[in-house]
Write an enzyme that holds these catalytic residues in place. Sequence first.
Site, mmCIF file in Angstrom:
data_model
loop_
_atom_site.group_PDB
_atom_site.id
_atom_site.type_symbol
_atom_site.label_atom_id
_atom_site.label_comp_id
_atom_site.label_asym_id
_atom_site.label_seq_id
_atom_site.Cartn_x
_atom_site.Cartn_y
_atom_site.Cartn_z
ATOM 1 N N GLY B 55 -0.507 -8.164 8.374
ATOM 2 C CA GLY B 55 -0.638 -7.000 9.725
ATOM 3 C C GLY B 55 -1.386 -7.874 10.894
ATOM 4 N N ILE B 80 -10.060 -5.298 2.732
ATOM 5 C CA ILE B 80 -9.746 -6.487 3.651
ATOM 6 C C ILE B 80 -10.254 -6.192 5.114
ATOM 7 C CG2 ILE B 80 -8.482 -8.155 4.310
ATOM 8 C CD1 ILE B 80 -8.603 -8.106 1.211
ATOM 9 N N GLY B 81 -9.992 -4.962 5.660
ATOM 10 C CA GLY B 81 -10.639 -4.712 6.968
ATOM 11 C C GLY B 81 -9.634 -5.304 8.123
ATOM 12 N N ASN B 108 4.355 -6.975 10.799
ATOM 13 C CA ASN B 108 3.684 -5.707 10.630
ATOM 14 C C ASN B 108 2.670 -5.729 11.750
ATOM 15 O OD1 ASN B 108 1.145 -4.527 9.474
ATOM 16 N ND2 ASN B 108 2.767 -3.681 8.114
ATOM 17 N N ASN B 136 2.017 -0.386 10.984
ATOM 18 C CA ASN B 136 1.033 0.222 10.054
ATOM 19 C C ASN B 136 0.361 1.464 10.931
ATOM 20 O OD1 ASN B 136 -0.940 0.840 8.443
ATOM 21 N ND2 ASN B 136 -1.848 -1.343 8.224
ATOM 22 N N CYS B 139 -3.931 3.013 10.167
ATOM 23 C CA CYS B 139 -5.321 2.699 10.952
ATOM 24 C C CYS B 139 -5.738 3.854 11.885
ATOM 25 C CB CYS B 139 -4.892 1.515 12.130
ATOM 26 S SG CYS B 139 -4.025 0.284 11.463
ATOM 27 N N LYS B 174 5.619 2.298 8.646
ATOM 28 C CA LYS B 174 4.812 2.662 7.401
ATOM 29 C C LYS B 174 4.075 3.680 7.118
ATOM 30 C CE LYS B 174 2.825 -0.763 4.067
ATOM 31 N NZ LYS B 174 2.603 -2.177 3.609
ATOM 32 N N ASN B 201 1.897 3.073 1.961
ATOM 33 C CA ASN B 201 0.739 1.884 1.938
ATOM 34 C C ASN B 201 -0.213 2.531 0.845
ATOM 35 O OD1 ASN B 201 -1.242 0.135 3.097
ATOM 36 N ND2 ASN B 201 -0.523 0.805 5.289
ATOM 37 N N GLY B 253 3.719 -0.689 -6.442
ATOM 38 C CA GLY B 253 3.614 -1.062 -7.904
ATOM 39 C C GLY B 253 4.854 -1.813 -8.163
HETATM 40 C C1 LIG Z 1 -4.886 -7.160 -0.326
HETATM 41 C C2 LIG Z 1 -3.890 -6.309 0.434
HETATM 42 C C3 LIG Z 1 -3.678 -6.163 1.799
HETATM 43 C C4 LIG Z 1 -2.886 -5.615 2.323
HETATM 44 N N1 LIG Z 1 -2.815 -5.602 3.700
HETATM 45 C C5 LIG Z 1 -1.783 -4.786 4.629
HETATM 46 C C6 LIG Z 1 -1.864 -5.029 5.868
HETATM 47 O O1 LIG Z 1 -2.096 -5.795 6.512
HETATM 48 N N2 LIG Z 1 -0.969 -4.306 6.398
HETATM 49 C C7 LIG Z 1 -0.098 -3.049 5.724
HETATM 50 O O2 LIG Z 1 0.730 -2.311 6.259
HETATM 51 N N3 LIG Z 1 -0.188 -3.088 4.519
HETATM 52 C C8 LIG Z 1 -1.052 -3.650 3.795
HETATM 53 N N4 LIG Z 1 -1.290 -3.669 2.378
HETATM 54 C C9 LIG Z 1 -0.460 -2.714 1.788
HETATM 55 C C10 LIG Z 1 0.842 -3.431 1.061
HETATM 56 O O3 LIG Z 1 1.648 -3.719 1.914
HETATM 57 C C11 LIG Z 1 1.535 -2.238 0.255
HETATM 58 O O4 LIG Z 1 1.886 -1.291 1.012
HETATM 59 C C12 LIG Z 1 0.825 -1.496 -0.955
HETATM 60 O O5 LIG Z 1 -0.359 -2.848 -1.642
HETATM 61 C C13 LIG Z 1 1.361 -1.095 -2.045
HETATM 62 O O6 LIG Z 1 2.235 -1.779 -2.647
HETATM 63 P P1 LIG Z 1 1.870 -2.702 -4.097
HETATM 64 O O7 LIG Z 1 1.645 -1.631 -5.067
HETATM 65 O O8 LIG Z 1 3.154 -3.336 -4.419
HETATM 66 O O9 LIG Z 1 0.968 -3.608 -3.730
HETATM 67 C C14 LIG Z 1 -2.184 -4.566 1.602
HETATM 68 C C15 LIG Z 1 -2.367 -4.485 0.298
HETATM 69 C C16 LIG Z 1 -2.918 -5.483 -0.242
HETATM 70 C C17 LIG Z 1 -3.165 -5.250 -1.867
#
Ligand SMILES: Cc1cc2nc3c(=O)[nH]c(=O)nc-3n(C[C@H](O)[C@H](O)[C@H](O)COP(=O)(O)O)c2cc1C
Lengths: 262, 313
Positions: B55, B80-81, B108, B136, B139, B174, B201, B253
């Site tokens: 993002g 992560i912030g 993103n 996204n 926020c 998203k 998300n 997942g």
């Molecule tokens: C470490 C980490 C950082 C993420 N950073 C973002 C981000 O910057 N922007 C965003 O829209 N989603 C972010 N996500 C969410 C993922 O894109 C995803 O929607 C979410 O992890 C669910 O999918 P998964 O279970 O396959 O990980 C982040 C997820 C993780 C684990």
Amino acid sequence: MMTQYQEKAVVIRREQLSADNVRLTFECPDIAAAAYPGQFVMIRVGTGNDPLLRRPFSIHQAHKEGLLQVYFKIVGRGTEMLAEVGEGAEVSILGPLGRGFRLVESPACLVGGGLGIAPLLFLARELSRLQRDCGLDTVILGGRSRSEVEPLVKDFEQFGMTVVTTTDDGSYGQRGFVTAAFSSLSLPASCAVYCCGPEPMMAGMNVLCRARGNSCQVSVESVMACGMGACLGCSKPTRGGGYVHVCVDGPVFDAEEMVWNI
Amino acid sequence: MEYLNGGVRIPDLRVDIGPLSLANPVMTASGTFGYAREFESLLNLRRLGAIIVKGISLHPRSGNPPPRIIETACGMLNAIGLQNVGVDRFIVEKIPYLGTLGVPIIVNILGDSLDEYRHITEKLSGCGTVAAIEINISCPNVKKGGVAFGADPAMAAAVTRTVREAAAVPVIVKLSPNVTDVTVIAKAVEDGGATAVSLINTLIGMAIDLKRRRPALANVCGGLSGPAIKPVALRMVYQVAQAVSIPIIGIGGIATAEDALEFMLAGATAVQIGTANFVNPRASEEVVDGIGNYVLQEKLPSVREVIGALETG
Ligand SMILES: Cc1cc2nc3c(=O)[nH]c(=O)nc-3n(C[C@H](O)[C@H](O)[C@H](O)COP(=O)(O)O)c2cc1C
Ligand SMILES: Cc1cc2nc3c(=O)[nH]c(=O)nc-3n(C[C@H](O)[C@H](O)[C@H](O)COP(=O)(O)OP(=O)(O)OC[C@H]3O[C@@H](n4cnc5c(N)ncnc54)[C@H](O)[C@@H]3O)c2cc1C
Ligand code: FES
């Protein structure tokens, strides 16, 4: 860009060095050939979804012929599972990862506390291969008690370094911390210090090295998910403000760059 | 289905996200794949349907203090912030490499005001490499007291409209799962002009370190991801598929082709691989292979046959 590999590694030797400490030797040719001292690998300890994430381990030793070693302590579920892996079993290893030690020509002092000893063996061998006199090199190995230190002494002696040992309980070598042993050594100011161990020990080494004018590289730890700069989860604050990421900017840093909470 | 010389069949994996055509339905999820280059020696990036990068905000963000991540049962929490290099550095430092890959690059974006979203979109629209924008909306909206854009249908629609007006490319919204009824938000962003929606998300969660009697994360709460959230994500994709007529991208997942195909049956046109990239950096490419094998085994003319083909009742 550095090349990394995800390899199916075969365990060819399992050594129980003490009640909690295990050393595994893998046939892992791609990673072993590319590895550099101070780098680490991410190991998948199981095959299911729980525990989900890989676990980071320093590269204890690597041979161009394809062997890679890790030396670890059982502290939780992941390391417990890894300790149960038998010879002949296959394990997924990702690596080599991170930036390792910067090897310098000047006399070296390697300082390892507890499992922080792990990355120093590979470092000791690579230092011994540089065209320099290892007779001036010292390695200080410290641990809680005899069983954490004694099994590794011979491995270091083979490189011609002076080995100094300490234990917290005095059961082997000098009683006390590695920092005390380091203070009592008379080392030239040009001596390069390479250090890995618990945070308070590395914080102490930072103070001592600054006072004596020695350069000091430390290998630090952090929780990690990916180990390769993708998740941004392994941040550590720096003295200059902002964060570094242990897995790609480190795990080895100049001690004076980091924030030490003593 | 196409045939190569010698009768080798090639599965038809093409899917369309509005005007955006993908070679296959597999993308990487934002924040779990860095800026793609981190993975270049571990898989063939060119085989992915699309790459979604970390993002991006208008200005660089340094992120939260550590610890930022903690493993939980079959998953992980992250706070992560939203650390990122900011849109200007992204365009200078990351876009040129991404442009060489020949794979659609989806950026993103995040912001804390409508102005910020518009501004980033304008900057990104100027560079040809960006194939689509994913918003996204999880926020907080600073002007509205920090309520997440994605938690309020009117605000979600407003962000969508703002980005849509400024964007020269398709806009994916998203969705956050941290709402009472995700279909209400989905319909609102569809009305706001979204090309597609992606979901989910992360789910807001918490972990406690009993020994220290402290939250495991410095931020106290974090976003849950990984296999643990798959059933929730599947349910939401299924519900949204009943509610909107724009394409849906399933996330949550997914680690294998089987997982991906389940999301497609539930109504997803494409999928994103997130946390699985950390466990197996080759996961996304393996999902492409697995979906291809499925299409061949089931003798389907195209993977598009799977979309929404769930049989109920
Ligand atoms: C470490 C980490 C950082 C993420 N950073 C973002 C981000 O910057 N922007 C965003 O829209 N989603 C972010 N996500 C969410 C993922 O894109 C995803 O929607 C979410 O992890 C669910 O999918 P998964 O279970 O396959 O990980 C982040 C997820 C993780 C684990
Ligand atoms: C770059 C790097 C290199 C490492 N090298 C070695 C090594 O060579 N040998 C070795 O024994 N260990 C090493 N570690 C630590 C090792 O990764 C952890 O001990 C391991 O992940 C614990 O997994 P677990 O599932 O057994 O424990 P968990 O159940 O995850 O945790 C059990 C306990 O260990 C602590 N812990 C978990 N992860 C870490 C971590 N990354 N660092 C410190 N404490 C942690 C937890 O806070 C908890 O108290 C290294 C860590 C890093 C980041
Ligand atoms: S562990 Fe993922 S960025 Fe360092």
